[in-house]
Design an enzyme around this catalytic site. Structure first.
Site, PDB file in Angstrom:
ATOM      1  N   ASN A  42      -0.049   2.603   9.865  1.00 30.40           N
ATOM      2  CA  ASN A  42      -0.654   3.240   8.700  1.00 30.40           C
ATOM      3  C   ASN A  42      -1.380   4.502   9.165  1.00 30.40           C
ATOM      4  O   ASN A  42      -2.411   4.417   9.827  1.00 30.40           O
ATOM      5  CB  ASN A  42      -1.623   2.269   8.026  1.00 30.40           C
ATOM      6  CG  ASN A  42      -2.249   2.830   6.770  1.00 30.40           C
ATOM      7  OD1 ASN A  42      -2.199   4.032   6.505  1.00 30.40           O
ATOM      8  ND2 ASN A  42      -2.869   1.964   5.978  1.00 30.40           N
ATOM      9  N   HIS A  65       3.503   5.457   0.606  1.00 33.40           N
ATOM     10  CA  HIS A  65       2.507   5.391   1.672  1.00 33.40           C
ATOM     11  C   HIS A  65       2.868   4.218   2.577  1.00 33.40           C
ATOM     12  O   HIS A  65       3.142   3.110   2.108  1.00 33.40           O
ATOM     13  CB  HIS A  65       1.120   5.196   1.059  1.00 33.40           C
ATOM     14  CG  HIS A  65       0.072   4.786   2.039  1.00 33.40           C
ATOM     15  ND1 HIS A  65      -0.095   5.429   3.252  1.00 33.40           N
ATOM     16  CD2 HIS A  65      -0.857   3.787   1.995  1.00 33.40           C
ATOM     17  CE1 HIS A  65      -1.094   4.846   3.907  1.00 33.40           C
ATOM     18  NE2 HIS A  65      -1.564   3.854   3.173  1.00 33.40           N
ATOM     19  N   CYS A  74      -5.814   7.281   1.724  1.00 35.52           N
ATOM     20  CA  CYS A  74      -4.355   7.136   1.829  1.00 35.52           C
ATOM     21  C   CYS A  74      -3.608   7.751   0.646  1.00 35.52           C
ATOM     22  O   CYS A  74      -2.401   7.986   0.729  1.00 35.52           O
ATOM     23  CB  CYS A  74      -3.986   5.670   1.967  1.00 35.52           C
ATOM     24  SG  CYS A  74      -4.765   4.863   3.384  1.00 35.52           S
TER      25      CYS A  74
END
Length: 328
Positions: free
Chosen positions: A285, A255, A122
């Site tokens: 996500n 993020h 990520c």
């Protein structure tokens, strides 16, 4: 003359299949897993996500985002000197050949520009952006495409409601060019391999098969605690390198993992959520794709304007984290 890397264009792509929480709840109920829209929203802020079609590869998503970025920048793929793709879900096992090379071919960028993948989960897009900036600043390349693309739906265990409801697929792209005007102002990157087990895919390729689980596993509470701590630290580090204060940041582009992590980071930074670009509710996500997806959404909505200061930050498996400041 000082050379900077300036954002020339952005683009993004989401697969056609959009699953709301209700859609996913119904799908999971068919395999005996109980969850609810309220349970998902309360813990993550997610209302929907996109899943790639069976015939869509990570490179296909990346190409769509890349094409949008090229159009935004007003250049052709043959103008690119380098393609960097951040991903944890490459087209090929072991990432061999790199998905960036596949994207280069599918884009028709047959000028033999360099291409490679970056794996920092990520945090991958912040790592890739920092690498691209370094190449441009030393004069090695003049136009670099930085991509984040993922098909996380392929590594989700749909018997585990703590992870299967959180992730989605998508891709985002940013094109950087050498410029005399400041663009990327600073970058700060870190990692702690001792924390690798709290978020990982533990399986290994062995003799043509997989040893262990090939699904994502996560210790949610441990990840949450570490994420909020390190994101605040790396954000302040990047700001200090750029000689900026948090109040000078027009937009935080984090993020998009969990709304509570984003709220916690903003609070620790002394920033209002009104200054945070939020797409997690619609995208889930998307790992390395989440920051460029959010950045492109902010630009296309008119929220992010030229001349504004941005702070991009991400944290993920490895454990790895990073932040980048930009004058857009």
């Amino acid at each position: 003359m000082t050379v900077y890397s300036r954002v020339l264009g952005t683009g993004s792509y989401l697969p056609a299949e959009r699953l709301t929480n209700h859609d996913l709840v119904e799908r999971l109920a068919k395999i005996g897993l109980e969850t609810s829209d309220e349970w998902i929203k309360t813990r993550s802020g997610i209302s929907a996500r996109h899943f790639a079609a069976a015939n869509e590869l990570t490179s296909d998503l990346a190409v769509k985002a890349a094409q949008a970025a090229l159009k935004s920048a007003g250049i052709e793929s043959s103008d690119l000197d380098l393609i960097i793709l951040a991903t944890s879900t490459p087209d090929h096992l072991g990432g061999f050949p790199s998905t960036a090379c596949v994207v280069q071919d599918k884009l028709g960028a047959h000028n033999h520009c360099a291409a490679f993948d970056v794996q920092a989960v990520c945090a991958g897009f912040t790592y890739a952006l920092a690498i691209a900036d370094a190449f441009i600043r030393v004069g090695t390349y003049k136009k670099v495409m930085v991509l984040g693309a993922e098909t996380f739906s392929r590594i989700l265990n749909f018997q585990d409601r703590t992870t299967s409801v959180l992730f989605g697929d998508g891709a985002g792209a940013v094109i950087l060019e050498a410029s005399a005007e400041p663009g990327i102002l600073s970058a700060a990157l870190h990692a702690d391999g001792s924390q690798r087990d709290i978020l990982c895919v533990p399986g290994r390729a062995t003799n043509g098969g997989v040893e262990g689980a090939a699904f994502l596993t996560m210790d949610g509470p441990a990840v949450f605690k570490l994420a909020v701590k390190v994101l605040e630290q790396v954000a302040h580090e990047a700001l200090e390198k750029a000689n900026l204060k948090s109040e000078q940041i027009d937009w935080l582009v984090p993020h998009q993992a969990n709304i509570r992590i984003m709220e916690g980071t903003a609070r620790k930074m002394g920033m209002s959520m009104d200054k945070v670009i939020v797409t997690v509710h619609e995208h889930g996500n998307t790992s390395a794709a989440s920051i460029p997806l959010a950045l492109d959404a902010g630009i296309r909505s008119g929220q992010i304007k030229r001349g504004q200061h941005l702070l991009l930050e991400g944290v993920g498996g490895g454990f790895a984290w990073g932040a980048v400041t930009i004058k857009y």
